[in-house]
Scaffold this active site. Structure first.
Site, mmCIF file in Angstrom:
data_model
loop_
_atom_site.group_PDB
_atom_site.id
_atom_site.type_symbol
_atom_site.label_atom_id
_atom_site.label_comp_id
_atom_site.label_asym_id
_atom_site.label_seq_id
_atom_site.Cartn_x
_atom_site.Cartn_y
_atom_site.Cartn_z
ATOM 1 N N GLU A 126 -80.869 -77.184 -67.931
ATOM 2 C CA GLU A 126 -80.654 -76.166 -68.700
ATOM 3 C C GLU A 126 -81.193 -76.261 -69.773
ATOM 4 O OE1 GLU A 126 -76.559 -73.647 -70.438
ATOM 5 O OE2 GLU A 126 -76.431 -75.548 -69.280
ATOM 6 N N HIS A 189 -79.933 -68.554 -72.161
ATOM 7 C CA HIS A 189 -79.948 -68.816 -73.556
ATOM 8 C C HIS A 189 -81.218 -68.199 -73.988
ATOM 9 C CE1 HIS A 189 -77.103 -72.017 -74.094
ATOM 10 N NE2 HIS A 189 -77.142 -72.160 -72.673
ATOM 11 N N HIS A 210 -74.812 -68.403 -66.771
ATOM 12 C CA HIS A 210 -73.697 -68.011 -67.315
ATOM 13 C C HIS A 210 -73.644 -66.572 -68.188
ATOM 14 C CE1 HIS A 210 -75.470 -69.716 -70.832
ATOM 15 N NE2 HIS A 210 -75.014 -71.048 -70.502
ATOM 16 N N ALA A 214 -74.482 -66.603 -74.430
ATOM 17 C CA ALA A 214 -75.829 -67.011 -74.847
ATOM 18 C C ALA A 214 -76.924 -66.108 -74.706
ATOM 19 C CB ALA A 214 -75.940 -68.489 -74.527
ATOM 20 N N ASP A 269 -69.445 -74.866 -65.511
ATOM 21 C CA ASP A 269 -69.874 -75.276 -66.606
ATOM 22 C C ASP A 269 -69.103 -76.483 -67.184
ATOM 23 O OD1 ASP A 269 -71.957 -75.313 -68.503
ATOM 24 O OD2 ASP A 269 -71.052 -73.759 -69.738
ATOM 25 N N LEU A 302 -68.322 -72.382 -78.582
ATOM 26 C CA LEU A 302 -68.112 -72.582 -77.187
ATOM 27 C C LEU A 302 -68.960 -73.774 -76.959
ATOM 28 C CD1 LEU A 302 -66.745 -69.530 -75.410
ATOM 29 C CD2 LEU A 302 -65.273 -71.305 -76.215
ATOM 30 N N GLY A 304 -69.372 -75.343 -73.265
ATOM 31 C CA GLY A 304 -69.036 -75.534 -72.080
ATOM 32 C C GLY A 304 -67.728 -75.081 -71.603
#
Length: 373
Positions: A126, A189, A210, A214, A269, A302, A304
């Protein structure tokens, strides 16, 4: 080697719930599903008494567990600690995830995963090729554009590899080369536009990391990466279903709006606290605090999730209103198919990794390679 048949109220094969059948296991592999009158003559019968037998959960985003983080120093020993911690919680297959790191740490992670470790089915990098504007808990100073040496390092990896990257730091040509080599390219991201995300999907990206976190969000005239994840059938998307990262109503809308054949799937995560009682830990020398079901940096960002897959499945039913059948599939067959792994589905010759669930979907027993943990 004699076969063993395990019975329960129902068997989830990774795709659907099956009633009136038993799971037949022979040594470390699945022999198949069979009705009572079709069991092999030499078969031993184990009546589990539980509501559901299902494949062990498959988690494609695991940063840590058992009190350790992969980023703290990737090694086979650390991977074993993580894999054991998650297996005890019902997740028998993981992609250990390295959060944005320096090249030498990335090389250590690649080398560590090449060691055969039960439950470790590959590696998820990641970063570091992300968008600094959407760094989240990643160290901005380590984020960088992908160079030819970085690309060569990824193309040399032996085994299953997932890479989260952002269009801001990686070219379409680099994505094409990664996808052609069998790397699972995941967009994340990223502050990219909908159009950019669509172009990167056309170049070979098949996943979004996710969903809603992000990334550029859906707006009236700019659907962003979140909109592309739902609208582009080429893309599947991981979802952190903890009720913290994404509002339950947003998750419900996403489930109804996702265009196929790409699917939503569950990820944890998970960080070091998974499977442990620790109250804090460090990431790149920054303290991560565990409070009220959240993991955050000191400024509240945040970092994870305080989550394991068994909880994510329960939340998918409770918060998203999904059926038990669909929720389990999102944690087993769907992610397994995305990374082309044999786990996550109870079919002939698949690894005999399976779990026993009660009516509330609590994990009661866990088997890995046919042996109960």
């Amino acid at each position: 080697m004699s076969a063993v048949a395990y019975t329960a109220g129902a068997v989830h094969d990774g795709t659907a719930l099956r009633r009136g059948v038993a799971l037949v296991v022979e040594g470390p592999v699945v022999r198949g599903l069979a009705a009572a009158g079709e069991l092999p003559e030499d078969c031993a019968l184990v009546e589990t008494g539980v509501a559901i037998i299902a494949p062990g959960y498959v988690d494609l985003q695991v940063n840590g567990g058992g009190g350790v983080m992969l980023n703290d120093g990737p090694s086979p020993e650390r991977l074993r600690v993580m894999a054991r911690a998650h297996a005890a919680c019902g997740t028998t297959s993981i992609l250990p995830t390295l959060i944005t790191a320096a090249p030498d740490t990335t090389e250590q992670a690649i080398a560590a995963v090449e060691t055969a470790i039960p439950g470790v089915i590959g590696l998820h990098l990641e970063g570091p090729h992300l968008d600094p504007a959407k760094a989240g808990a990643h160290s901005p100073g380590l984020i960088r554009a992908m160079g030819e040496d970085d690309l060569a390092r990824l193309l040399a990896v032996r085994g299953r590899l997932k890479v989260t990257l952002a269009p801001d730091s990686v070219s379409l040509g680099q994505v094409e080369r990664l996808a052609a080599d069998g790397v699972l390219v995941s967009l994340g991201h990223a502050a990219c536009t909908y159009e950019q995300a669509r172009d990167y999907a056309a170049a070979g990206a098949r996943c979004v990391t996710h969903l809603f976190n992000a990334m550029s969000q859906m707006e009236s005239r700019a659907p962003g990466l979140a909109g592309a994840a739902l609208a582009c059938g080429e893309l599947s998307a991981g979802l952190i279903c903890d009720g913290v990262h994404v509002h339950p109503e947003t998750m419900r809308l996403a489930a109804r709006g996702k265009q196929g054949p790409g699917r939503l799937f569950l990820v944890s995560d998970a960080m070091a606290c998974a499977g442990s009682e620790i109250a804090s830990f460090t990431l790149d020398r920054r303290e991560i605090l565990r409070r009220d079901g959240r993991l955050t940096l000191a400024d509240g960002t945040l970092a994870g999730a305080d989550l394991v897959m068994a909880q994510a499945v329960q939340n998918a039913v409770r918060l998203m209103g999904l059926s038990v059948e669909e929720a389990i599939a999102m944690a087993t067959g769907v992610p397994a198919a995305l990374v082309e792994a044999e786990v996550g589905r109870l079919r002939p010759k698949a690894p005999a990794d399976f779990i026993a669930l009660d009516e509330s979907l609590n994990v009661q027993r866990v088997w890995q390679a046919g042996s109960e943990l």
